[in-house]
Design an enzyme around this catalytic site. Structure first.
Site, mmCIF file in Angstrom:
data_model
loop_
_atom_site.group_PDB
_atom_site.id
_atom_site.type_symbol
_atom_site.label_atom_id
_atom_site.label_comp_id
_atom_site.label_asym_id
_atom_site.label_seq_id
_atom_site.Cartn_x
_atom_site.Cartn_y
_atom_site.Cartn_z
ATOM 1 C CE LYS A 60 -3.981 -2.355 2.021
ATOM 2 N NZ LYS A 60 -3.380 -3.639 2.459
ATOM 3 C CB VAL A 170 -13.591 -13.768 -0.220
ATOM 4 C CG1 VAL A 170 -14.027 -15.221 -0.119
ATOM 5 C CG2 VAL A 170 -14.296 -13.062 -1.364
ATOM 6 C CB ALA A 172 -11.389 -13.777 7.824
HETATM 7 O O1 C5P Z 1 -7.530 -12.587 6.122
HETATM 8 P P1 C5P Z 1 -8.269 -11.830 5.078
HETATM 9 O O2 C5P Z 1 -8.847 -12.695 4.002
HETATM 10 O O3 C5P Z 1 -9.264 -10.846 5.633
HETATM 11 O O4 C5P Z 1 -7.098 -10.957 4.370
HETATM 12 C C1 C5P Z 1 -7.348 -9.907 3.482
HETATM 13 C C2 C5P Z 1 -6.042 -9.327 3.020
HETATM 14 O O5 C5P Z 1 -6.291 -8.279 2.085
HETATM 15 C C3 C5P Z 1 -5.201 -8.697 4.125
HETATM 16 O O6 C5P Z 1 -3.828 -8.866 3.759
HETATM 17 C C4 C5P Z 1 -5.556 -7.239 4.076
HETATM 18 O O7 C5P Z 1 -4.507 -6.423 4.536
HETATM 19 C C5 C5P Z 1 -5.773 -7.044 2.593
HETATM 20 N N1 C5P Z 1 -6.637 -5.945 2.179
HETATM 21 C C6 C5P Z 1 -7.952 -5.821 2.598
HETATM 22 N N2 C5P Z 1 -8.727 -4.776 2.145
HETATM 23 C C7 C5P Z 1 -8.214 -3.894 1.276
HETATM 24 C C8 C5P Z 1 -6.900 -4.013 0.826
HETATM 25 C C9 C5P Z 1 -6.134 -5.082 1.298
HETATM 26 O O8 C5P Z 1 -8.446 -6.663 3.370
HETATM 27 N N3 C5P Z 1 -8.957 -2.957 0.752
#
Ligand code: C5P
Length: 211
Positions: A60, A170, A172
């Site tokens: 990011k 998607v 969690a």
């Molecule tokens: O564990 P989970 O499936 O929630 O992980 C989502 C990943 O995507 C994490 O690495 C989080 O930092 C990243 N992310 C997000 N939303 C965004 C950009 C990145 O959840 N808009």
């Protein structure tokens, strides 16, 4: 329907390499962010590259253009094939990431809207729409848009045309793969895969949504 991107947010090398190897046949790319790189070092990219999957650097990136360029050059020289940047520093900062990515034969994705509840504080009132316009003007390769808000993905898709959408949230965070997969180019899944007792089986559960 979509690529499956494993978000490998573990912090130790042994877990990262064993989960990645176990899931290699079930996923289309691996996203690596600060948790893993700060835990193991940037060299983890070279280790993961042996699996032959595209590697996305989720840093990011959000600085002045010169610093963005220096960061992205390091990312691509480490073996990543794509980088994720923030848009809020402005068009010249995004342009620096795009320039570095394309000079290395890689891609640059820009966060248009985040997936967690608090994101609505700042990513609202036309901000994601303005970011999409910047992405088109700057020649970035695509956006990050929230799987937790499929209606917003549809709105943003109309603004970016053929550019790609990668979508975290998607599993969690509650995003529904059946709803999201037809809307995006890549579905990003972290905890629901790497946190499972059997990560390969958890990844395989997304097979019906993969193209
Ligand atoms: O564990 P989970 O499936 O929630 O992980 C989502 C990943 O995507 C994490 O690495 C989080 O930092 C990243 N992310 C997000 N939303 C965004 C950009 C990145 O959840 N808009």
């Amino acid at each position: 329907m979509t690529d499956l991107v494993l978000s490998l947010d573990v912090t130790d090398r042994t877990s990262a390499l064993s989960i990645a190897a176990a899931c290699a046949e079930e996923v289309d790319a691996i996203k690596v962010g600060y948790p893993l790189v700060l835990g193991t070092g940037l060299g983890i990219a070279r280790d993961l590259a042996d699996l032959g999957l595209p590697l996305i650097a989720d840093f990011k990136v959000a600085d002045i253009p010169n610093t963005n360029m220096l960061i992205c050059d390091q990312v691509f020289e480490a073996g990543f094939s794509a980088v994720i940047a923030q848009a809020f520093p402005g068009p010249d900062s995004i342009a620096a990431c795009v320039e570095s990515a394309h000079a290395h034969g890689g891609e640059c994705y820009v966060v248009a809207e985040m997936s967690h509840p608090g994101a609505l504080t700042f990513f609202s009132e036309g901000v994601p729409e303005a970011i999409c316009r910047l992405v088109v003007e700057n020649g970035a390769d695509g956006i990050i848009a929230p799987a937790t808000r499929p209606a917003r993905i549809k709105v943003l898709r109309n603004l970016i045309g053929e550019k790609k959408i990668l979508s975290p949230g998607v599993g969690a965070q509650g995003g529904d793969p059946a709803e999201v997969a037809p809307l995006v180019d890549g579905m990003i899944v972290g905890r629901a895969i790497y946190g499972a007792v059997d990560p390969a089986a958890a990844a395989r559960a997304y097979a019906p949504y993969r193209r």
